[in-house]
Enzyme design. Structure first.
Site, PDB file in Angstrom:
ATOM      1  N   LYS A   1      37.037  13.555  22.666  1.00 46.38           N
ATOM      2  CA  LYS A   1      36.995  12.116  22.341  1.00 46.38           C
ATOM      3  C   LYS A   1      36.594  11.892  20.884  1.00 46.38           C
ATOM      4  CE  LYS A   1      33.811  11.295  25.447  1.00 46.38           C
ATOM      5  NZ  LYS A   1      33.665  12.644  25.983  1.00 46.38           N
TER       6      LYS A   1
ATOM      7  N   ARG B   1      30.340   4.286  29.778  1.00 47.03           N
ATOM      8  CA  ARG B   1      30.229   5.515  30.559  1.00 47.03           C
ATOM      9  C   ARG B   1      29.888   5.227  32.014  1.00 47.03           C
ATOM     10  NH1 ARG B   1      28.799   9.372  26.108  1.00 47.03           N
ATOM     11  NH2 ARG B   1      28.977  11.480  26.910  1.00 47.03           N
TER      12      ARG B   1
ATOM     13  N   ARG C   1      31.323  24.556  20.567  1.00 48.64           N
ATOM     14  CA  ARG C   1      31.131  23.400  19.675  1.00 48.64           C
ATOM     15  C   ARG C   1      29.910  23.633  18.790  1.00 48.64           C
ATOM     16  NH1 ARG C   1      31.188  17.333  21.879  1.00 48.64           N
ATOM     17  NH2 ARG C   1      29.537  18.012  23.286  1.00 48.64           N
TER      18      ARG C   1
ATOM     19  N   ARG D   1      24.346  22.153  19.997  1.00 48.20           N
ATOM     20  CA  ARG D   1      23.528  21.050  20.511  1.00 48.20           C
ATOM     21  C   ARG D   1      22.773  21.508  21.762  1.00 48.20           C
ATOM     22  NH1 ARG D   1      27.694  16.064  20.947  1.00 48.20           N
ATOM     23  NH2 ARG D   1      26.579  15.778  22.894  1.00 48.20           N
TER      24      ARG D   1
ATOM     25  N   ARG E   1      26.143  17.756  33.054  1.00 50.46           N
ATOM     26  CA  ARG E   1      26.843  16.641  32.391  1.00 50.46           C
ATOM     27  C   ARG E   1      28.211  16.418  33.021  1.00 50.46           C
ATOM     28  NH1 ARG E   1      26.950  17.817  26.281  1.00 50.46           N
ATOM     29  NH2 ARG E   1      27.588  15.659  26.111  1.00 50.46           N
TER      30      ARG E   1
END
Ligand code: ADP
Ligand code: AMP
Length: 214
Positions: A13, A88, A127, A160, A171
């Protein structure tokens, strides 16, 4: 043009929202980035948000909705914006619809970047985020020119905390329970468009441009 990016955590996204914002010259509004900036600056909002984010949970709706409604009412959003990571939950979507309706406005597109769960864990573990400017890279799919160093600001790259494998599964569960129902919500609103998020970054963007128009 007012656009919502939907998709699982790690679907791409943010990657696509940045490209949309640059091409159509509209602000990119990422609630995750707003929370991370607040955490970095040691604000009260950041302190509250962090307790949820670290656990892979959503920050409560009441801490998110007003923040976004205020942001989209700012002058630079007059010609549109791309929302990344918001809404969300169904209550967030309903609050957004209502706030816009009061201004005689509505969203134009909700773009679902579709990526199966199997690919997500791979995406998240690779990531890397810049501690300086927040830019996002991927060790394999979107590498920096110099390993471990941000191309934009020269900052250090980190994994992260919420991208660690034990948090990623949580998540994903939260996404399926609380966020995926938005696909039905925006289908009913008539603005849902789906793109295949498993192909190369530029090919995903090409599919989005075909939807939005050149
Ligand atoms: P989100 O904002 O949905 O959480 P990101 O845009 O941060 O996801 O993308 C998650 C990771 O996957 C990043 O490291 C990014 O560079 C990488 N990525 C994004 N889109 C693709 C793609 N189409 N193919 C491969 N990797 C991608
Ligand atoms: P993101 O950068 O979009 O992956 O968001 C990182 C984290 O910030 C999420 O896992 C949530 O804890 C929190 N967050 C971001 N946006 C929202 C939102 N709209 N509602 C609730 N929590 C959010």
């Amino acid at each position: 043009m007012k656009i919502i990016m939907l998709g699982a955590p790690g679907a791409g996204k943010g990657t696509q929202a940045k490209k949309i914002a640059a091409k159509y010259d509209i602000p990119h509004i990422s609630t995750g980035d707003i929370f991370r900036a607040n955490i970095k600056n040691g604000t009260e909002l950041g302190r509250k948000a962090k307790t949820y984010m670290d656990q892979g949970l959503l920050v409560p709706d009441e801490l998110v909705v007003d923040l976004v409604v205020d942001r989209v009412n700012q002058e630079d959003c007059a010609d549109g914006y791309v929302l990344d990571g918001f809404p969300r939950t169904i209550p967030q979507a309903e609050a957004l619809t209502k706030a816009l309706a009061e201004l005689g406005q509505k969203m134009d597109y909700a773009i679902d970047v579709n990526v199966p769960d199997e690919n997500i864990v791979n995406r998240m573990s690779g990531r890397r985020a810049c501690v300086g400017c927040g830019a996002t890279y991927h060790m394999v799919y979107a590498p920096t020119k110099k390993e471990g160093i941000c191309d934009t600001c020269g900052g250090e790259l980190i994994l992260r905390d919420d991208d660690k494998p034990e948090t990623v599964q949580k998540r994903l569960n939260v996404y399926h329970d609380q966020t995926q129902p938005l696909i039905d919500y925006y289908t009913k609103e008539g603005i849902l468009r789906t793109v295949d998020g498993t192909v190369d970054i530029d090919d995903v963007f090409q599919a989005i441009v075909e939807i939005l128009g050149a």
